[in-house]
Design an enzyme around this catalytic site. Structure first.
Site, PDB file in Angstrom:
ATOM      1  N   HIS A 186     -31.336  38.347  97.183  1.00 20.30           N
ATOM      2  CA  HIS A 186     -30.491  38.161  96.000  1.00 20.30           C
ATOM      3  C   HIS A 186     -30.232  36.670  95.788  1.00 20.30           C
ATOM      4  CE1 HIS A 186     -26.548  37.175  97.884  1.00 20.30           C
ATOM      5  NE2 HIS A 186     -26.928  38.001  98.850  1.00 20.30           N
ATOM      6  N   CYS A 201     -28.345  38.471 104.520  1.00 19.27           N
ATOM      7  CA  CYS A 201     -29.211  38.607 103.344  1.00 19.27           C
ATOM      8  C   CYS A 201     -30.189  37.439 103.239  1.00 19.27           C
ATOM      9  CB  CYS A 201     -28.369  38.670 102.074  1.00 19.27           C
ATOM     10  SG  CYS A 201     -27.497  40.237 101.862  1.00 19.27           S
TER      11      CYS A 201
END
Length: 231
Positions: A186, A201
């Site tokens: 992301h 992430c």
């Protein structure tokens, strides 16, 4: 999108905006505003990287250039000291540049899976390939910090949410593509070289994350390998 329990699980791997890594330099506090007059242990390497005269001695101009670099990438304390954290970021940039358009030259990311997103933790690089053909990248990424490492191995994109927001931290996670529990590709609004890293992430620039969104789909393979420096 999804239940609160599901989104709560996602938050466990969220890459939030982080407090930058602080390095103690002779007891100087992180918030110090003064410019360091001390020659750092990586002075020559830093001078060379920044295109400064390489004499191994700190100068006012050296400090100004180093501080600008530190400010841009969220490296603290921002006092223009040529220390190991600053040089570590620069050294990583050099290694990423050396990858050129052959990031999988060593053949560590599988070429028998068709379209696959590769994540090299060691060089903090990611790219998309189809067999041996490079489809997009490589692009610099920001993966999990120490104790929050991005998990290695072969995975698949399980679900996607273009406008995802963490329900716990209320942190935007645009173009989220989840491939391992709460760990996802992301975009974030910080430098890809901002230490110490995410909470697991794979952070990307908005441009790269949007491109990954357009090129990948649910069920596509993701392969994570290597080890991030400092973890």
């Amino acid at each position: 999108m999804g239940s609160i329990g599901r989104r709560g699980a996602v938050a466990a791997g969220i890459a939030a905006l982080v407090v930058p890594l602080t390095v103690a330099l002779g007891g100087t506090p992180a918030q110090a505003a003064s410019c360091s007059t001390s020659t750092g242990p990586n002075q020559k390497q830093v001078e060379k990287f920044l295109g400064r005269p390489v004499d191994g001695k700190q100068s006012a101009a050296d400090c100004k250039a180093i501080r600008a670099f530190q400010t841009k990438h969220g490296i603290t304390p921002t006092i223009g000291y040529a220390g190991p954290v600053t040089w570590g970021v620069m050294d990583l940039m050099n290694k990423q540049k050396a990858a050129g358009k052959t990031p999988n030259k060593a053949g560590k990311c599988p070429t028998n899976k068709g379209r696959i997103a590769c994540v090299d933790l060691t060089r903090q690089l990611s790219w998309i390939q189809d067999g041996k053909k490079l489809v997009y990248g490589p692009v610099p990424v920001r993966t999990g910090r120490d104790k929050y490492e991005t998990r290695t191995g072969l995975k698949k994109i399980g679900w996607r949410h273009k406008d995802h927001v963490s329900s716990i931290y209320d942190v935007p996670m645009p173009y989220s593509q989840f491939f391992d529990g709460g760990q996802a590709f992301h975009s974030v609004g910080v430098s890809m070289w901002n230490p110490p890293g995410s909470h697991g992430c794979v952070n990307m620039t908005k441009t790269a994350a949007a491109k990954y969104w357009s090129l990948l789909k649910t069920g596509d393979d993701v392969f994570v390998y290597g080890r991030k420096p400092g973890t």
